[in-house]
Design a protein around this motif. Structure first.
Motif, PDB file in Angstrom:
ATOM      1  N   GLY A  96     -44.271  35.645 -22.318  1.00  0.00           N
ATOM      2  CA  GLY A  96     -42.966  35.143 -22.599  1.00  0.00           C
ATOM      3  C   GLY A  96     -42.786  33.904 -21.816  1.00  0.00           C
ATOM      4  O   GLY A  96     -43.559  33.384 -20.844  1.00  0.00           O
ATOM      5  N   VAL A  97     -41.917  32.920 -22.286  1.00  0.00           N
ATOM      6  CA  VAL A  97     -41.863  31.575 -21.743  1.00  0.00           C
ATOM      7  C   VAL A  97     -40.814  31.597 -20.412  1.00  0.00           C
ATOM      8  O   VAL A  97     -39.560  31.891 -20.683  1.00  0.00           O
ATOM      9  CB  VAL A  97     -41.243  30.595 -22.899  1.00  0.00           C
ATOM     10  N   ILE A  98     -41.315  31.196 -19.478  1.00  0.00           N
ATOM     11  CA  ILE A  98     -40.428  31.032 -18.189  1.00  0.00           C
ATOM     12  C   ILE A  98     -39.835  29.699 -18.303  1.00  0.00           C
ATOM     13  O   ILE A  98     -38.770  29.562 -17.893  1.00  0.00           O
ATOM     14  CB  ILE A  98     -41.434  31.024 -16.808  1.00  0.00           C
ATOM     15  N   ASP A  99     -40.216  28.500 -18.915  1.00  0.00           N
ATOM     16  CA  ASP A  99     -39.819  27.379 -18.998  1.00  0.00           C
ATOM     17  C   ASP A  99     -40.627  26.592 -19.919  1.00  0.00           C
ATOM     18  O   ASP A  99     -41.900  26.847 -20.046  1.00  0.00           O
ATOM     19  CB  ASP A  99     -39.578  26.661 -17.637  1.00  0.00           C
ATOM     20  N   ASP A 100     -40.109  25.342 -20.408  1.00  0.00           N
ATOM     21  CA  ASP A 100     -40.954  24.308 -21.133  1.00  0.00           C
ATOM     22  C   ASP A 100     -40.656  23.117 -20.214  1.00  0.00           C
ATOM     23  O   ASP A 100     -39.675  22.941 -19.726  1.00  0.00           O
ATOM     24  CB  ASP A 100     -40.505  24.246 -22.794  1.00  0.00           C
ATOM     25  N   LEU A 101     -41.751  22.361 -20.214  1.00  0.00           N
ATOM     26  CA  LEU A 101     -41.512  21.207 -19.013  1.00  0.00           C
ATOM     27  C   LEU A 101     -42.531  20.219 -19.666  1.00  0.00           C
ATOM     28  O   LEU A 101     -43.625  20.279 -20.662  1.00  0.00           O
ATOM     29  CB  LEU A 101     -41.943  21.676 -17.887  1.00  0.00           C
ATOM     30  N   ILE A 102     -42.470  19.168 -19.026  1.00  0.00           N
ATOM     31  CA  ILE A 102     -43.333  17.935 -19.243  1.00  0.00           C
ATOM     32  C   ILE A 102     -44.152  17.714 -17.896  1.00  0.00           C
ATOM     33  O   ILE A 102     -43.346  17.869 -16.581  1.00  0.00           O
ATOM     34  CB  ILE A 102     -42.652  16.620 -19.588  1.00  0.00           C
ATOM     35  N   VAL A 103     -45.429  17.681 -17.817  1.00  0.00           N
ATOM     36  CA  VAL A 103     -46.144  17.146 -16.828  1.00  0.00           C
ATOM     37  C   VAL A 103     -46.895  15.925 -16.762  1.00  0.00           C
ATOM     38  O   VAL A 103     -47.599  15.631 -17.958  1.00  0.00           O
ATOM     39  CB  VAL A 103     -47.366  18.244 -16.353  1.00  0.00           C
ATOM     40  N   TYR A 104     -46.843  14.962 -15.766  1.00  0.00           N
ATOM     41  CA  TYR A 104     -47.313  13.847 -15.664  1.00  0.00           C
ATOM     42  C   TYR A 104     -48.466  13.770 -14.821  1.00  0.00           C
ATOM     43  O   TYR A 104     -48.493  14.271 -13.538  1.00  0.00           O
ATOM     44  CB  TYR A 104     -46.317  13.033 -15.200  1.00  0.00           C
ATOM     45  N   PHE A 105     -49.762  13.138 -15.262  1.00  0.00           N
ATOM     46  CA  PHE A 105     -50.742  13.027 -14.303  1.00  0.00           C
ATOM     47  C   PHE A 105     -50.529  11.624 -13.791  1.00  0.00           C
ATOM     48  O   PHE A 105     -50.676  10.743 -14.627  1.00  0.00           O
ATOM     49  CB  PHE A 105     -52.048  13.055 -15.163  1.00  0.00           C
ATOM     50  N   GLU A 233     -31.880  17.850 -34.575  1.00  0.00           N
ATOM     51  CA  GLU A 233     -32.654  16.951 -35.542  1.00  0.00           C
ATOM     52  C   GLU A 233     -33.952  16.664 -35.510  1.00  0.00           C
ATOM     53  O   GLU A 233     -34.801  16.641 -36.599  1.00  0.00           O
ATOM     54  CB  GLU A 233     -31.811  15.792 -35.684  1.00  0.00           C
ATOM     55  N   ALA A 234     -34.516  16.194 -34.401  1.00  0.00           N
ATOM     56  CA  ALA A 234     -35.806  15.840 -33.904  1.00  0.00           C
ATOM     57  C   ALA A 234     -36.761  17.141 -34.044  1.00  0.00           C
ATOM     58  O   ALA A 234     -38.012  16.986 -33.790  1.00  0.00           O
ATOM     59  CB  ALA A 234     -35.990  15.102 -32.574  1.00  0.00           C
ATOM     60  N   GLY A 235     -36.036  18.305 -34.201  1.00  0.00           N
ATOM     61  CA  GLY A 235     -37.054  19.567 -34.283  1.00  0.00           C
ATOM     62  C   GLY A 235     -37.586  19.789 -32.935  1.00  0.00           C
ATOM     63  O   GLY A 235     -38.593  20.526 -32.876  1.00  0.00           O
ATOM     64  N   MET A 236     -36.874  19.773 -31.807  1.00  0.00           N
ATOM     65  CA  MET A 236     -37.095  20.132 -30.518  1.00  0.00           C
ATOM     66  C   MET A 236     -36.473  21.197 -29.800  1.00  0.00           C
ATOM     67  O   MET A 236     -35.089  21.267 -30.043  1.00  0.00           O
ATOM     68  CB  MET A 236     -37.022  18.896 -29.582  1.00  0.00           C
ATOM     69  N   ASN A 237     -37.340  22.159 -29.498  1.00  0.00           N
ATOM     70  CA  ASN A 237     -36.565  23.494 -28.747  1.00  0.00           C
ATOM     71  C   ASN A 237     -35.851  23.361 -27.676  1.00  0.00           C
ATOM     72  O   ASN A 237     -36.010  22.334 -27.017  1.00  0.00           O
ATOM     73  CB  ASN A 237     -37.740  24.536 -28.368  1.00  0.00           C
ATOM     74  N   LEU A 238     -34.748  23.957 -27.447  1.00  0.00           N
ATOM     75  CA  LEU A 238     -33.982  24.269 -26.289  1.00  0.00           C
ATOM     76  C   LEU A 238     -34.031  25.156 -25.551  1.00  0.00           C
ATOM     77  O   LEU A 238     -34.035  26.463 -26.020  1.00  0.00           O
ATOM     78  CB  LEU A 238     -32.587  24.091 -26.808  1.00  0.00           C
ATOM     79  N   TYR A 239     -34.549  25.222 -24.131  1.00  0.00           N
ATOM     80  CA  TYR A 239     -34.947  26.474 -23.464  1.00  0.00           C
ATOM     81  C   TYR A 239     -33.588  27.425 -23.475  1.00  0.00           C
ATOM     82  O   TYR A 239     -32.469  26.818 -23.314  1.00  0.00           O
ATOM     83  CB  TYR A 239     -35.532  26.307 -21.932  1.00  0.00           C
ATOM     84  N   GLY A 240     -33.833  28.745 -23.378  1.00  0.00           N
ATOM     85  CA  GLY A 240     -32.714  29.609 -23.489  1.00  0.00           C
ATOM     86  C   GLY A 240     -31.946  30.008 -24.653  1.00  0.00           C
ATOM     87  O   GLY A 240     -31.412  30.844 -24.748  1.00  0.00           O
ATOM     88  N   GLN A 241     -32.122  28.966 -25.605  1.00  0.00           N
ATOM     89  CA  GLN A 241     -31.792  29.147 -27.030  1.00  0.00           C
ATOM     90  C   GLN A 241     -32.809  29.487 -28.093  1.00  0.00           C
ATOM     91  O   GLN A 241     -32.679  30.537 -28.741  1.00  0.00           O
ATOM     92  CB  GLN A 241     -30.883  28.315 -27.479  1.00  0.00           C
ATOM     93  N   ASP A 242     -33.822  28.560 -27.924  1.00  0.00           N
ATOM     94  CA  ASP A 242     -34.721  28.809 -29.024  1.00  0.00           C
ATOM     95  C   ASP A 242     -36.040  29.506 -28.677  1.00  0.00           C
ATOM     96  O   ASP A 242     -36.934  29.993 -29.298  1.00  0.00           O
ATOM     97  CB  ASP A 242     -35.212  27.584 -29.611  1.00  0.00           C
ATOM     98  N   MET A 243     -36.245  29.788 -27.066  1.00  0.00           N
ATOM     99  CA  MET A 243     -37.115  30.497 -26.519  1.00  0.00           C
ATOM    100  C   MET A 243     -36.670  30.927 -25.313  1.00  0.00           C
ATOM    101  O   MET A 243     -35.841  30.221 -24.676  1.00  0.00           O
ATOM    102  CB  MET A 243     -38.467  29.925 -26.548  1.00  0.00           C
ATOM    103  N   ASP A 244     -37.113  31.984 -24.658  1.00  0.00           N
ATOM    104  CA  ASP A 244     -36.994  32.496 -23.324  1.00  0.00           C
ATOM    105  C   ASP A 244     -37.727  33.608 -23.215  1.00  0.00           C
ATOM    106  O   ASP A 244     -39.076  33.430 -23.662  1.00  0.00           O
ATOM    107  CB  ASP A 244     -35.409  33.116 -23.254  1.00  0.00           C
ATOM    108  N   GLU A 245     -37.658  34.234 -21.821  1.00  0.00           N
ATOM    109  CA  GLU A 245     -38.843  34.873 -21.308  1.00  0.00           C
ATOM    110  C   GLU A 245     -39.145  36.123 -22.112  1.00  0.00           C
ATOM    111  O   GLU A 245     -40.191  36.995 -21.981  1.00  0.00           O
ATOM    112  CB  GLU A 245     -38.306  35.485 -19.918  1.00  0.00           C
TER     113      GLU A 245
END
Lengths: 361, 130
Positions: A96-105, A233-245
């Motif tokens: 299950g998804v704990i969170d979605d995030l962006i990681v920068y190197f 519109e851009a087809g991007m998920n929102l955590y807590g609504q479109d996915m969660d744990e």
């Protein structure tokens, strides 16, 4: 009720007569008058969002890459050059998804994660637990000292150069999903709108002056309302609504972010390989008058599903949604959505619904 | 900023009602209601000929934020429905008192006295928001 947290830009929002709302314990602008006008400003010109409620977390020290290879479902080995960013889910052992995030190197001993506001505390606890287990030397540094402003829209670059000429030389060559340090700022060509633009992390203290400079350069302040319709519109998920744990990335339209190839043993991998993929997240466009909303039931030829995010899409002048439906429901199918005890027809479409100012479905 | 015309009557559910010269009653939602709801994106009016009881759910307005029921402020028969607000719901945001929704031929126009006048409605809104 506990006092709401305020971002460094709170006074600016009040001056602009924003409608402020509680968002995950933060007092955030919902809109500054008209959500729809703000939406159009981003699609056609330039808008800015205070996203300082999101939490940047720096991972510093040896072994950061190896740690992230275990922690994240996407593969940080895709990040080869300094500044490159990657979107990923962070999963629990059950997939299950704990969170979605962006990681920068940034460099081998410095990676930065940007976490959702509502998940930040549990994410930090999770990351620290695994750090203690896998890489005790690694520093996990929450950066509450930073503000974050997203400047989005076709005119975002030009207006950013106007507001902060010093950013241009380094930021103009940036490709999507790349970032560069400009003094104390990190300027990233990322966003949550489907438009060109930047997300800028900077120290809290100068943030209100930066916001003011953008305002004077003609960038329109936009609230969370427009942010939500733009991302949908851009087809991007929102955590807590479109996915969660309780849902896996494969049930959330995020299979493309899971790097299963090879032997890399990330948290949740075994569960993802074991679990059936019985459901999928698809796009819907309502074919009749009405507004799709989260939790409305969806009836398909393969069984029932449910809308996870829905609303009116100003760029399409129609209502759109994400729906979790039985696997096998595909673009081109027609389904029915129950709205106030009536069943209305909707087309299954492949997101994104709109990007770069244009409707795509 | 309140915008509450003195010549209208108001319901607690934020509808306004105006008695017309022909005895019909025009109904819409208040400036305050549209401000709470935000940009309007969908309106569904009751069909002409429908009989309404006072307080009955009879129309729906949806904004970018949420769907909201509209209640009949007075009993009677629907004699007109404004197709313009259904076609362009945002006109409610532009002028909530010009963008009427439907007209009712009241069973008893005296029922309008059960609604609030402008001063009472202003006090009601103030109490709700503070």
């Amino acid at each position: 009720m506990a006092e709401l947290k305020q971002t460094p830009l709170n006074a600016r929002h009040r001056e602009a007569h924003a409608r402020l709302v509680d968002f995950s314990g933060w007092e955030m602008p919902l809109h500054y008058g008209s959500q729809v006008e703000e939406h159009h400003a981003v699609r056609t010109d330039a808008g800015m969002f205070d996203v300082s409620h999101m939490l940047p977390v720096d991972l510093r020290g040896e072994g950061a890459r190896a740690f992230l290879a275990r922690l994240l479902a996407n593969d940080v080995d895709k990040l080869k050059t300094s500044g490159h960013a990657l979107y990923s889910c962070m999963l629990h052992e059950g997939g299950g998804v704990i969170d979605d995030l962006i990681v920068y190197f940034l460099h081998e001993s410095w990676f930065r994660l940007v976490l959702n506001a509502g998940c930040a505390d549990k994410d930090l606890a999770w990351i620290e637990t695994w750090r203690d287990r896998l890489a005790p030397e690694l520093q996990v540094l929450p950066r509450r000292d930073l503000a974050m402003i997203a400047v989005q829209g076709p005119q975002a670059p030009a207006r950013l150069w106007q507001a902060m000429p010093g950013t241009r030389e380094l930021a103009e060559p940036l490709k999507p999903f790349n970032a560069v340090a400009v003094g104390e700022m990190l300027v990233a060509r990322t966003g949550y709108t489907g438009e060109d633009g930047f997300e800028i992390m900077l120290p809290a203290k100068p943030a209100p002056y930066f916001w003011q400079a953008l305002l004077e350069a003609g960038v329109r302040p936009c609230g969370l309302g427009a942010r939500d319709t733009l991302r949908l519109e851009a087809g991007m998920n929102l955590y807590g609504q479109d996915m969660d744990e309780s849902t896996t990335p494969f049930e959330s339209g995020l299979g493309w972010t899971v790097a299963l190839a090879g032997e890399r043993d990330f948290i949740g991998r075994d569960a993802l390989l074991r679990l059936p993929r019985a459901r999928d997240l698809v796009g819907l466009k309502l074919l009749e008058r009405g507004v799709l909303r989260a939790h409305q039931p969806v009836f398909t030829h393969l069984g029932e599903g449910e809308i996870t995010s829905g609303g009116f899409a100003p760029t399409l002048n129609a209502s759109i949604a994400f729906a979790r439906v039985p696997a096998g429901v595909a673009p081109g199918d027609t389904v029915e959505v129950e709205i106030r005890a009536r069943r209305l027809k909707a087309a299954v479409v492949k997101p994104p619904f709109a990007r770069h100012g244009r409707a795509l479905v | 900023m309140s915008n509450i015309p003195a010549d209208l009557r108001y319901a607690k559910s934020h509808e306004w009602a105006r008695l017309e010269a022909d005895g019909s009653v025009t109904v819409g939602i208040t400036h305050h209601a549209q401000e709470l709801l935000g940009d309007m994106v969908f309106v569904e009016n009751p069909t002409v000929g429908r009989r309404l009881a006072a307080g009955e759910e009879c129309a729906v307005v949806e904004s970018v934020k949420a769907a909201s029921d509209v209640y009949a402020p007075i009993a009677g028969e629907v004699v007109a429905s404004n197709a313009e607000v259904e076609r362009a719901p945002e006109i409610i945001n532009h002028d909530a008192y010009a963008a009427w929704m439907f007209r009712v031929k009241p069973d008893d126009a005296a029922e309008l006295d059960n609604l609030m006048d402008a001063d009472a409605y202003r006090a009601f809104v103030d109490a709700e928001t503070h």
